[in-house]
Design an enzyme around this catalytic site. Structure first.
Site, PDB file in Angstrom:
ATOM      1  N   ASP A 118       0.079  -2.597  42.614  1.00  0.00           N
ATOM      2  CA  ASP A 118       0.500  -3.256  43.848  1.00  0.00           C
ATOM      3  C   ASP A 118       0.204  -2.332  45.025  1.00  0.00           C
ATOM      4  O   ASP A 118       0.587  -1.163  45.020  1.00  0.00           O
ATOM      5  CB  ASP A 118       1.992  -3.592  43.801  1.00  0.00           C
ATOM      6  CG  ASP A 118       2.400  -4.446  44.982  1.00  0.00           C
ATOM      7  OD1 ASP A 118       2.702  -3.853  46.041  1.00  0.00           O
ATOM      8  OD2 ASP A 118       2.422  -5.665  44.869  1.00  0.00           O
TER       9      ASP A 118
ATOM     10  N   GLU B  51      -1.218  -9.136  46.813  1.00  0.00           N
ATOM     11  CA  GLU B  51      -1.708  -7.764  46.740  1.00  0.00           C
ATOM     12  C   GLU B  51      -1.420  -7.141  45.389  1.00  0.00           C
ATOM     13  O   GLU B  51      -1.403  -5.927  45.257  1.00  0.00           O
ATOM     14  CB  GLU B  51      -1.060  -6.920  47.857  1.00  0.00           C
ATOM     15  CG  GLU B  51       0.427  -6.687  47.744  1.00  0.00           C
ATOM     16  CD  GLU B  51       1.248  -7.770  48.448  1.00  0.00           C
ATOM     17  OE1 GLU B  51       2.416  -7.513  48.746  1.00  0.00           O
ATOM     18  OE2 GLU B  51       0.732  -8.867  48.678  1.00  0.00           O
TER      19      GLU B  51
END
Length: 900
Positions: free
Chosen positions: A772, A815
């Site tokens: 992430d 993301e």
């Protein structure tokens, strides 16, 4: 009496007993002054003692030489009047200069001595030392002024709500009420003394003031008195610190500098100046220390208030909402930041209990949210994350991501929950759009019927935007009209009414869009003249606005329209326009793909009926003699140049791709042996330029002998390279994330499923990583979404560089990324993850000349045979990722599997 004696006797006889008696008195100073040159003729011991001179030295001095030139009380004209006969005597006060330079305050009596004719013979001076009396009076007045000053400063401290106004008021009070000639206060940042936070001043000139230099002096130079103040009661222009020398040159006589601090650390100075030597006696210092201590406390309070106000401003302007819940039923709110009003909710109503927080959560998510919280509490997790929908005060539905910290008592029961709420609706909408896009592309790759694809496309839009009603119209070129292709939520009577809409300008939104090839916006159907013939049926259907976009083929041909209806008057945003154009493009792919497939099928049927299966290239082959006749087009497709000789089957096989030989032979001989009714095979052949070309070979045995042995076979070959290329692109589109080129979530989960099955069979090792990007939302907020897309592409590129060809990277969220590492031990996976993390940190993203630093948090877990689904491993990896995030980000964390 002394004057009478001096007037009636000669000057030589004035030293009689009585005169000597007066001179020898130690109570007061006495002297005889020459009225011509104003020099002393006689002085007694007491006068010498008062002024600090020896008799011989004092007799050499004149009246002016030992007088204080700054004396504000004694008028120099007084002595002239006395000498000129204008007055006979004078009694008052006067300042003299002691030999060591300090001022002597004296009570003085002057009397002129004249002869019988009135001529001035001398002046008698009688002087009483009042210095101590004046000093005591001054100190009393000074302390009174200081007490008044401190009282007013304390009042200012109580009233003040800002640091700079308070310090300005302190400077003013110090000069106007404290009797100081000047005052300045400087406060600098504790973390950086070069950064001056506040500077104020009042009063007379003290020379050039450099607060930065003052802060450096305070931090580095030793203090003569103690660590909190510096007192110089005798300023000299050539001695002391630079600031004190400048003040002395400006006329100041003494200075005191006191440290003020925040939470025990020196963060500023209070600088007080006086025009008197020795002004800062111990009692004055003690009072000023008391005042400065009060200022330090006020500085702490005001600094805390400023920090709180700044924090409130940051919170109010930030996209996150801070919240504190009680663990009681319904999650009653104890505190929530006022920026929750952006969601149409009242902080006061939530805190007062009028609206329990659980009632704000969408009804379909409440039970799940409560169950997740209960599970986190059962496991005594200090932090957890969950996502759910919230119904806003305006009735809209938004997605919320909640990061919460739980505090537990000694008995293990929760005491309070504190969390951060973030609106992730845009991210969820993007995920829904990506999922819908992947679904449609998957249907295209699978060859689903057009009607199914169009229905799914319209339903996905309505699911993503519940207030939209979609219709897809298909162009009927033969009749110049639009036919309804899909309209899952529009009333049947309305679709019947618009079915067959002419493709003409000014005929509804869709007719006009198809005729012009442009997006058409009808914000209000009832007032749009293009809707004049159909506004009544639209009103009956409850439709108030319509936006329509043309569906264009790759050659620019209008294939139909994609329309969105609303039940209220509405104009689209830029995002809405992008949405309908994106869906129109997907519809165009589906329509073209279907029409091309149908056209290909019709063409194949025509050729099959005409030449029994002949296609673009025709071949005629005799299996028993291996003789073949190839059409010119067939030779071009297969790449055979026989130079006029009879081609053979082996020549054909020699041009087939090695990987396709077994596949080709199996289909061919299955048909020759009668196991298949006809021969159909797709394979690759080498063309005349040395490249590989996909062809579709079809054929039919048209003659056999009495034993069923094939004697003649006729067939066709079709160049399907372009179709294969498109199919490959469709497969990639269905399995690949369009922005990064990595595997999408669907394809990645499929790969993990395959790896789990392989692991069960072979018992090898594999690892799953969750990644992430840290603070990615800040990139979008600060630099724009185009910069965010560039960061995602940059990160995907770095992943490919660091991974092996056998590894599978994928983008599973906005993301969030995942990586499957087959045949990988834990140690190797950790090394790879750390190398990737370091690589990402070292290589920033350059966007439009801006360098954007990027870091990544990574969680790893082994894949194990007990995993029932890919989600089991991904959840473990996500927990490890959450540990990395909670531990400060930009790190790698590992979580073992249950069976390890």
């Amino acid at each position: 009496m002394l004057a009478e004696r001096l007037r009636n006797r000669p000057l030589a006889s004035q030293t009689d007993g009585l005169l000597r008696h007066f001179y020898d008195l130690h109570v007061m100073g006495m002297a005889i002054l020459n009225p011509v040159d104003l020099r002393w003729r006689e002085v007694n011991d007491r006068l010498c003692e008062i002024l600090g001179y020896e008799r011989s030295v004092l007799l050499e001095r004149s009246w002016e030489e030992i007088s204080d030139p700054s004396d504000p009380v004694f008028d120099p004209q007084t002595l002239q009047k006395l000498c000129s006969g204008g007055t006979q005597a004078h009694t008052g006060e006067k300042r003299f200069l002691h030999r060591d330079g300090h001022v002597v305050y004296a009570g003085i009596h002057l009397r002129a001595v004249r002869d019988a004719r009135g001529g001035l013979r001398c002046c008698i001076v009688i002087l009483q030392d009042l210095t101590q009396i004046q000093q005591t009076a001054r100190e009393a007045r000074r302390e009174k002024h200081l007490h008044t000053m401190i009282s007013r400063v304390n009042q200012a401290i109580v009233r003040s709500r800002g640091l700079k106004p308070l310090l300005q008021e302190v400077c003013r009070i110090s000069v106007e009420m404290g009797g100081f000639s000047a005052c300045w206060i400087g406060v600098w940042d504790l973390s950086d003394t070069r950064n001056l936070r506040v500077f104020v001043r009042a009063g007379e000139d003290v020379g050039d003031v450099d607060p930065f230099h003052s802060s450096r002096e305070w931090q580095k130079d030793p203090m003569p008195n103690d660590g909190e103040r510096l007192v110089l009661n005798e300023l000299r222009p050539d001695e002391g610190l630079p600031g004190s020398r400048a003040a002395a040159r400006a006329g100041r006589r003494s200075v005191a500098r006191f440290a003020i601090g925040s939470r025990g650390a020196v963060t500023g100075t209070v600088n007080l100046f006086s025009d008197e030597h020795g002004f800062f006696i111990p009692s004055v210092e003690a009072l000023l220390v008391e005042m400065v201590d009060d200022l330090s406390v006020a500085l702490d309070r005001l600094t805390a208030m400023e920090a709180l106000e700044l924090a409130n401003k940051v919170v109010e302007s930030s996209p996150v909402v801070l919240c504190r819940w009680s663990p009681q039923t319904g999650r009653p709110v104890e505190y929530i930041s006022s920026n929750v009003s952006r969601w149409g909710l009242s902080a006061a109503e939530l805190v007062s209990g009028q609206i329990p927080f659980l009632d704000v959560i969408h009804p379909d998510d409440r039970a799940r949210s409560q169950a997740e919280v209960a599970e986190h509490v059962r496991l005594r997790r200090p932090r957890y994350r969950q996502e759910y929908r919230v119904v806003t005060g305006t009735g809209d539905i938004i997605w919320i991501e909640e990061f919460t910290r739980a505090e537990y008592g000694e008995d293990g029961e929760p005491l309070v929950f504190e969390g951060v709420l973030t609106d992730i609706t845009p991210r969820k909408q993007e995920e829904q759009r990506e999922a819908a896009r992947s679904h449609v592309l998957s249907l295209l790759a699978q060859g689903a019927e057009l009607q199914i694809i169009l229905d799914v496309l319209a339903e996905e839009v309505e699911l993503e935007c519940p207030d939209m009603r979609c219709s897809i119209m298909l162009a009927d070129d033969a009749h110049g009209a639009l036919l309804v292709g899909a309209a899952p939520s529009l009333p049947a009577f309305f679709t019947r009414a618009v079915n067959g809409t002419p493709i003409q300008e000014n005929i509804g939104s869709c007719g006009h869009s198809a005729a012009t090839g442009k997006v058409v916006i009808s914000e209000d159907i009832q007032t749009d003249p293009r809707w004049a013939p159909g506004k009544n049926v639209a009103r009956e259907a409850g439709l108030a606005s319509c936006w329509s976009a043309p569906i264009l083929s790759t050659r620019g041909q209008v294939l139909g329209t994609f329309a969105v209806y609303h039940e209220y008057i509405h104009s689209p945003s830029a995002r809405d326009i992008h949405l309908i154009q994106e869906k129109a493009n997907l519809a165009a792919i589906a329509i073209e793909r279907t029409r091309d497939a149908e056209a290909l099928k019709e063409s194949a049927e025509r050729w099959r009926f005409a030449l029994e299966g002949a296609g673009d290239g025709v071949w005629d082959w005799k299996p028993d003699t291996d003789e073949a006749v190839l059409s010119h087009r067939c030779k071009e497709i297969v790449g055979i140049d026989d130079g006029g000789a009879t081609p053979h089957y082996q020549q054909w096989l020699a041009r087939v791709h090695p990987d396709d030989l077994d596949h080709l032979n199996e289909h061919l001989w299955s048909h020759l042996d009668g196991r298949l009714p006809n021969f159909v095979c797709e394979h690759r052949v080498r063309d005349s330029r040395g490249g590989w070309r996909w062809i579709l070979s079809r054929g039919l045995v048209v003659r056999r002998d009495e034993r069923g042995k094939p004697l003649r076979m006729v067939g066709t070959v079709t160049d399907i390279s372009e179709r294969k290329r498109m199919e490959q692109e469709l497969r990639e589109m269905a399995t690949t994330d369009y922005l990064t080129g990595l595997a999408n979530r669907r394809h990645f989960l499929s790969r993990v499923t395959e790896e789990i099955a392989r692991l069960e069979r072979n018992g090898h090792r594999a690892v799953v990583m969750m990644l992430d990007l840290d603070h990615f939302k800040a990139v979008n907020d600060n630099f724009g979404h185009s910069a965010g897309d560039a960061v995602l592409r940059h990160f995907a590129h770095l992943m490919r560089d660091c991974l092996r060809k056998t590894d599978t990277p994928g983008r599973v969220g906005g993301e969030e990324f995942s990586v499957l590492l087959p045949d990988t031990a834990i140690e190797a996976a950790l090394h790879l993850a750390e190398r990737l993390r370091a690589r990402v940190e070292q290589v920033p993203v350059n966007v439009h000349g801006l360098s954007i630093p990027v870091t990544v948090s990574i969680g790893l877990t082994p894949l194990c045979s007990t995993d029932m689904s890919p989600d089991d491993a991904l959840q473990r990896a996500d927990k490890a990722l959450y540990q990395a995030k909670s531990s400060g980000r930009n790190r790698v964390e590992f979580l073992t599997a249950p069976d390890s």
